[in-house]
Design an enzyme around this catalytic site. Structure first.
Site, PDB file in Angstrom:
ATOM      1  N   ASP A  32       0.852  -1.189   0.000  1.00 50.38           N
ATOM      2  CA  ASP A  32       0.000   0.000   0.000  1.00 50.38           C
ATOM      3  C   ASP A  32       0.891   1.243   0.000  1.00 50.38           C
ATOM      4  OD1 ASP A  32      -3.224   0.518   0.957  1.00 50.38           O
ATOM      5  OD2 ASP A  32      -1.816   2.196   1.064  1.00 50.38           O
ATOM      6  N   ILE A  33       0.493   2.221  -0.782  1.00 49.35           N
ATOM      7  CA  ILE A  33       1.305   3.437  -0.917  1.00 49.35           C
ATOM      8  C   ILE A  33       1.273   4.282   0.371  1.00 49.35           C
ATOM      9  CG2 ILE A  33      -0.442   5.001  -1.896  1.00 49.35           C
ATOM     10  CD1 ILE A  33       1.672   5.656  -4.094  1.00 49.35           C
ATOM     11  N   HIS A 102     -10.224  -5.567  -3.278  1.00 48.80           N
ATOM     12  CA  HIS A 102      -8.892  -5.806  -2.705  1.00 48.80           C
ATOM     13  C   HIS A 102      -9.016  -6.169  -1.240  1.00 48.80           C
ATOM     14  CE1 HIS A 102      -9.839  -1.500  -2.499  1.00 48.80           C
ATOM     15  NE2 HIS A 102      -9.184  -1.474  -1.354  1.00 48.80           N
ATOM     16  N   HIS A 104      -6.888  -5.858   2.244  1.00 48.17           N
ATOM     17  CA  HIS A 104      -5.736  -5.273   2.942  1.00 48.17           C
ATOM     18  C   HIS A 104      -5.196  -6.325   3.910  1.00 48.17           C
ATOM     19  CE1 HIS A 104      -6.672  -0.840   2.206  1.00 48.17           C
ATOM     20  NE2 HIS A 104      -7.841  -1.381   1.950  1.00 48.17           N
TER      21      HIS A 104
HETATM   22  P1  AMP Z   1      -9.669   1.306   0.098  1.00 53.70           P
HETATM   23  O1  AMP Z   1      -9.807   2.608   0.810  1.00 53.70           O
HETATM   24  O2  AMP Z   1     -10.038   0.099   0.904  1.00 53.70           O
HETATM   25  O3  AMP Z   1     -10.367   1.346  -1.254  1.00 53.70           O
HETATM   26  O4  AMP Z   1      -8.113   1.110  -0.154  1.00 53.70           O
HETATM   27  C1  AMP Z   1      -7.439   1.642  -1.236  1.00 53.70           C
HETATM   28  C2  AMP Z   1      -5.995   1.618  -0.846  1.00 53.70           C
HETATM   29  O5  AMP Z   1      -5.235   1.794  -2.017  1.00 53.70           O
HETATM   30  C3  AMP Z   1      -5.578   2.729   0.127  1.00 53.70           C
HETATM   31  O6  AMP Z   1      -5.061   2.156   1.324  1.00 53.70           O
HETATM   32  C4  AMP Z   1      -4.520   3.503  -0.660  1.00 53.70           C
HETATM   33  O7  AMP Z   1      -3.454   3.933   0.162  1.00 53.70           O
HETATM   34  C5  AMP Z   1      -4.065   2.472  -1.669  1.00 53.70           C
HETATM   35  N1  AMP Z   1      -3.509   3.013  -2.901  1.00 53.70           N
HETATM   36  C6  AMP Z   1      -4.047   3.974  -3.690  1.00 53.70           C
HETATM   37  N2  AMP Z   1      -3.258   4.178  -4.766  1.00 53.70           N
HETATM   38  C7  AMP Z   1      -2.232   3.311  -4.654  1.00 53.70           C
HETATM   39  C8  AMP Z   1      -1.079   3.026  -5.449  1.00 53.70           C
HETATM   40  N3  AMP Z   1      -0.842   3.697  -6.586  1.00 53.70           N
HETATM   41  N4  AMP Z   1      -0.214   2.081  -5.030  1.00 53.70           N
HETATM   42  C9  AMP Z   1      -0.448   1.404  -3.876  1.00 53.70           C
HETATM   43  N5  AMP Z   1      -1.515   1.625  -3.091  1.00 53.70           N
HETATM   44  C10 AMP Z   1      -2.385   2.566  -3.467  1.00 53.70           C
END
Ligand code: AMP
Length: 115
Positions: A32-33, A102, A104
């Protein structure tokens, strides 16, 4: 609902960078970023589907593969014995921001509950 294009689709196609830590035929795992724990990996099916609300009965095996990928990675990352959390956010009240299903994986420190 099938979602054709999200930032995760671009990561799956290697069009934008990500730190990929797990891959099999059906699932990709990448850091996760904005990590919320020492280990924070997102496991995404390569086949796009929006979230758990879009799952059908025929997705049972497919969904199992995503969970199994996360649990296998947790063991290889050395966090399984102490423990970890799997989270799936669905739709606005669930806090979902990317509409490509996804899981986590959070671990590497004690996690409070309720979150
Ligand atoms: P959600 O809020 O459950 O939809 O989680 C989306 C997740 O994607 C968040 O924790 C973000 O930090 C992560 N995220 C968004 N863009 C990226 C990216 N380019 N690379 C890795 N993680 C990302």
């Amino acid at each position: 609902m099938v979602v054709s294009e999200t930032i995760f689709s671009k990561i799956i196609r290697r069009e934008i960078p990500a730190t990929i830590v797990y891959e099999d035929e059906h699932v990709l795992g990448f850091n996760d970023i904005h990590p919320q724990a020492p280990v924070h990996v997102l496991f995404v099916p390569k086949r796009p589907i929006a979230n758990t609300d879009a799952l059908a009965a025929s997705d049972a095996e497919f969904m199992g593969r995503v969970i199994l990928a996360a649990s296998a990675y947790a063991r290889t990352a050395g966090i399984a014995e102490r423990g970890y959390r799997l989270v799936m956010n669905t739709n606005p009240d669930g806090g979902q921001t990317v509409y490509h299903l996804h899981v986590h994986l959070l671990g590497g420190r004690p996690l409070s509950w309720p979150p």
